[in-house]
Scaffold this motif. Structure first.
Motif, mmCIF file in Angstrom:
data_model
loop_
_atom_site.group_PDB
_atom_site.id
_atom_site.type_symbol
_atom_site.label_atom_id
_atom_site.label_comp_id
_atom_site.label_asym_id
_atom_site.label_seq_id
_atom_site.Cartn_x
_atom_site.Cartn_y
_atom_site.Cartn_z
ATOM 1 N N MET A 1 -4.252 8.000 -4.751
ATOM 2 C CA MET A 1 -3.550 6.803 -5.221
ATOM 3 C C MET A 1 -2.789 6.170 -4.058
ATOM 4 O O MET A 1 -2.189 6.870 -3.237
ATOM 5 N N ILE A 2 -2.837 4.857 -3.996
ATOM 6 C CA ILE A 2 -2.090 4.111 -2.991
ATOM 7 C C ILE A 2 -1.126 3.184 -3.727
ATOM 8 O O ILE A 2 -1.548 2.407 -4.584
ATOM 9 N N TYR A 3 0.156 3.278 -3.405
ATOM 10 C CA TYR A 3 1.161 2.449 -4.071
ATOM 11 C C TYR A 3 1.637 1.337 -3.143
ATOM 12 O O TYR A 3 1.981 1.565 -1.992
ATOM 13 N N ARG A 4 1.660 0.138 -3.712
ATOM 14 C CA ARG A 4 2.187 -1.033 -3.030
ATOM 15 C C ARG A 4 3.283 -1.614 -3.926
ATOM 16 O O ARG A 4 3.098 -1.722 -5.143
ATOM 17 N N PHE A 5 4.411 -1.995 -3.325
ATOM 18 C CA PHE A 5 5.567 -2.440 -4.096
ATOM 19 C C PHE A 5 5.884 -3.913 -3.837
ATOM 20 O O PHE A 5 5.598 -4.443 -2.750
ATOM 21 N N GLU A 6 6.487 -4.543 -4.831
ATOM 22 C CA GLU A 6 7.008 -5.889 -4.636
ATOM 23 C C GLU A 6 8.200 -5.812 -3.688
ATOM 24 O O GLU A 6 9.113 -5.010 -3.907
ATOM 25 N N PRO A 7 8.219 -6.610 -2.625
ATOM 26 C CA PRO A 7 9.377 -6.548 -1.715
ATOM 27 C C PRO A 7 10.626 -7.082 -2.410
ATOM 28 O O PRO A 7 10.564 -8.012 -3.223
ATOM 29 N N LEU A 8 11.743 -6.471 -2.101
ATOM 30 C CA LEU A 8 13.026 -6.919 -2.629
ATOM 31 C C LEU A 8 13.719 -7.693 -1.511
ATOM 32 O O LEU A 8 14.208 -7.110 -0.543
ATOM 33 N N LEU A 9 13.712 -9.018 -1.619
ATOM 34 C CA LEU A 9 14.224 -9.871 -0.554
ATOM 35 C C LEU A 9 15.717 -10.098 -0.728
ATOM 36 O O LEU A 9 16.198 -10.396 -1.828
ATOM 37 N N LYS A 10 16.449 -9.987 0.383
ATOM 38 C CA LYS A 10 17.904 -10.114 0.354
ATOM 39 C C LYS A 10 18.316 -11.302 1.228
ATOM 40 O O LYS A 10 18.121 -11.288 2.452
ATOM 41 N N GLN A 11 18.910 -12.323 0.593
ATOM 42 C CA GLN A 11 19.467 -13.426 1.360
ATOM 43 C C GLN A 11 20.846 -13.033 1.863
ATOM 44 O O GLN A 11 21.659 -12.467 1.139
ATOM 45 N N THR A 12 21.101 -13.313 3.143
ATOM 46 C CA THR A 12 22.375 -12.962 3.762
ATOM 47 C C THR A 12 22.876 -14.136 4.592
ATOM 48 O O THR A 12 22.108 -15.032 4.957
ATOM 49 N N LEU A 13 24.157 -14.110 4.910
ATOM 50 C CA LEU A 13 24.726 -15.164 5.745
ATOM 51 C C LEU A 13 24.148 -15.132 7.155
ATOM 52 O O LEU A 13 24.125 -16.155 7.847
ATOM 53 N N TRP A 14 23.666 -13.959 7.577
ATOM 54 C CA TRP A 14 23.170 -13.806 8.944
ATOM 55 C C TRP A 14 21.638 -13.810 9.025
ATOM 56 O O TRP A 14 21.070 -13.698 10.094
ATOM 57 N N GLY A 15 20.953 -13.935 7.885
ATOM 58 C CA GLY A 15 19.505 -13.830 7.858
ATOM 59 C C GLY A 15 18.794 -15.031 8.457
ATOM 60 O O GLY A 15 19.362 -16.122 8.588
ATOM 61 N N GLY A 16 17.519 -14.836 8.810
ATOM 62 C CA GLY A 16 16.741 -15.877 9.469
ATOM 63 C C GLY A 16 15.546 -16.328 8.654
ATOM 64 O O GLY A 16 15.578 -16.326 7.417
ATOM 65 N N ASN A 17 14.473 -16.677 9.341
ATOM 66 C CA ASN A 17 13.290 -17.210 8.662
ATOM 67 C C ASN A 17 11.987 -16.530 9.107
ATOM 68 O O ASN A 17 10.906 -17.084 8.942
ATOM 69 N N LYS A 18 12.070 -15.323 9.663
ATOM 70 C CA LYS A 18 10.873 -14.625 10.144
ATOM 71 C C LYS A 18 10.154 -13.840 9.053
ATOM 72 O O LYS A 18 8.932 -13.643 9.109
ATOM 73 N N ILE A 19 10.878 -13.338 8.060
ATOM 74 C CA ILE A 19 10.313 -12.372 7.126
ATOM 75 C C ILE A 19 9.236 -12.978 6.233
ATOM 76 O O ILE A 19 8.178 -12.373 6.028
ATOM 77 N N ILE A 20 9.461 -14.171 5.703
ATOM 78 C CA ILE A 20 8.506 -14.757 4.757
ATOM 79 C C ILE A 20 7.144 -14.978 5.408
ATOM 80 O O ILE A 20 6.120 -14.524 4.872
ATOM 81 N N PRO A 21 7.034 -15.653 6.565
ATOM 82 C CA PRO A 21 5.709 -15.791 7.175
ATOM 83 C C PRO A 21 5.126 -14.459 7.646
ATOM 84 O O PRO A 21 3.904 -14.259 7.582
ATOM 85 N N PHE A 22 5.960 -13.555 8.116
ATOM 86 C CA PHE A 22 5.469 -12.255 8.572
ATOM 87 C C PHE A 22 4.802 -11.493 7.431
ATOM 88 O O PHE A 22 3.782 -10.829 7.617
ATOM 89 N N LYS A 23 5.371 -11.621 6.229
ATOM 90 C CA LYS A 23 4.832 -10.925 5.063
ATOM 91 C C LYS A 23 3.824 -11.776 4.284
ATOM 92 O O LYS A 23 3.342 -11.342 3.229
ATOM 93 N N HIS A 24 3.547 -12.967 4.782
ATOM 94 C CA HIS A 24 2.555 -13.853 4.155
ATOM 95 C C HIS A 24 2.940 -14.187 2.710
ATOM 96 O O HIS A 24 2.077 -14.252 1.826
ATOM 97 N N LEU A 25 4.226 -14.413 2.480
ATOM 98 C CA LEU A 25 4.695 -14.742 1.137
ATOM 99 C C LEU A 25 4.751 -16.251 0.951
ATOM 100 O O LEU A 25 5.014 -16.996 1.895
ATOM 101 N N ASN A 26 4.547 -16.684 -0.266
ATOM 102 C CA ASN A 26 4.563 -18.114 -0.589
ATOM 103 C C ASN A 26 5.877 -18.451 -1.284
ATOM 104 O O ASN A 26 6.000 -18.373 -2.509
ATOM 105 N N ILE A 27 6.873 -18.797 -0.462
ATOM 106 C CA ILE A 27 8.196 -19.140 -0.983
ATOM 107 C C ILE A 27 8.611 -20.466 -0.371
ATOM 108 O O ILE A 27 8.430 -20.678 0.834
ATOM 109 N N PRO A 28 9.164 -21.390 -1.156
ATOM 110 C CA PRO A 28 9.519 -22.717 -0.628
ATOM 111 C C PRO A 28 10.495 -22.633 0.539
ATOM 112 O O PRO A 28 11.356 -21.748 0.603
ATOM 113 N N THR A 29 10.348 -23.591 1.451
ATOM 114 C CA THR A 29 11.247 -23.646 2.594
ATOM 115 C C THR A 29 12.275 -24.764 2.462
ATOM 116 O O THR A 29 13.217 -24.821 3.211
#
Length: 328
Positions: A1-29
């Motif tokens: 069995m191979i398990y894949r999980f939904e990522p739990l994304l955390k918005q922070t005051l110091w966060g950037g914009n690399k994670i969404i394209p790196f993970k190939h997620l479709n989230i509005p910009t």
């Protein structure tokens, strides 16, 4: 069995914009009038987490919708291994994250298991960082560069000079930093990293550059708790050195809390886990490949994380893929 999980994304005051394209997620910009999650200021993607209140959920397959902790309750030793279940019970022992820092994070320290228990927690937090493609000139703090006493530490926090005592490192892709509990550290602006850590969220904030939160308040510091937790020893070099070699496993961290190995493949490889009494987590950091367990195959590419249960005997990987393997 191979398990894949939904990522739990955390918005922070110091966060950037690399994670969404790196993970190939479709989230509005752009601006979201509905108050939903945007791709900007995503500081962390919790890939595999059993932290209560922040549990990742199975993304597909017959167990879709179940939390990691539900899998733990149902599968026990079959999921994590006999020794791990005896040691950790129903708590999954590792937390895996991608972290994107657009601004400097606070200077902090985590207690070891003994100190954490004195403070009312089950255990402390040892972690490691693997650097991905970060911004040019990005730096981080890891360790002390000269001797200070607990009394000097408190004075330096009070007069805003504590960073003078910290070892600062420029970050390059593929570098590894081990952060045992007790070591002062901080992720700097521009860093993009994988973090592997004990399942623990106890952090003592030492210094926050006198910044204020969104409400205009200075963030709470934990000066006295940190003083008790800090390991004041000084090392000459805080990087973990290894020689990247194609198609050969390169172990970078081995400690009581986890073992992590870097693989950089451009030809097929079969990995034998028949003698390993542990789950295995594979974290894609570059390229793409196919992971096959028995007759089940899944794609693993940069930004993907998968969990293999302790019953896994053999894994075949085919493709051009760099990934991290970690287990307890």
């Amino acid at each position: 069995m191979i398990y894949r999980f939904e990522p739990l994304l955390k918005q922070t005051l110091w966060g950037g914009n690399k994670i969404i394209p790196f993970k190939h997620l479709n989230i509005p910009t752009d601006n979201n009038d509905n108050g939903g999650l945007l791709s900007s200021h995503i500081g962390e993607s919790w890939e595999i987490s059993g932290v209560k209140g922040s549990e990742t959920v199975v993304a597909c397959g017959p167990d879709k919708g179940k939390s990691l902790n539900q899998l733990m309750d149902e599968q026990r030793e079959a999921l994590v291994g006999h020794d791990n279940y005896a040691r950790f019970g129903s708590e999954f022992p590792l937390l895996v994250k991608f972290i994107d820092a657009q601004k400097d994070l606070s200077i902090q320290v985590h207690p070891n298991d003994e100190t954490a228990r004195r403070h009312g927690y089950e255990h402390g937090k040892t972690e490691m960082w693997y650097a991905m493609a970060s911004d040019p000139g990005a730096t981080l703090y890891n360790g002390l560069k000269y001797d200070i006493t607990p009394e000097q530490y408190k004075v330096m926090v009070a007069n805003h000079t504590i960073t003078d005592a910290l070892a600062r490192h420029e970050v390059h892709e593929g570098e590894v930093f081990f952060i045992p509990a007790g070591r002062i550290h901080s992720i700097g602006a521009g860093c993009f990293i994988v973090e592997i850590q004990q399942t623990c969220d106890v952090t003592y904030r030492i210094y926050d550059f006198n910044r204020r939160d969104k409400d205009g308040n200075l963030r709470q510091l934990h000066t006295h708790e940190a003083a008790e937790s800090i390991d004041y020893s000084v090392l000459s070099d805080y990087r973990t050195h290894y020689e990247p070699t194609a198609n050969m496993p390169q172990q970078v961290v081995q400690c009581e809390h986890f073992t992590t190995t870097v693989y950089d493949l451009d030809e097929p490889m079969t990995i034998d886990y028949s003698d390993l009494d542990s789950f295995v987590i594979l974290i894609g950091v570059k390229g793409e490949g196919t992971v096959t367990v028995d007759r089940e195959a899944t794609t693993l590419r940069a930004g993907d994380t998968i969990l293999l249960p302790a019953t896994t005997k053999e894994v075949h990987i085919d493709g051009k893929l760099k990934f991290l393997e970690t287990y307890v």
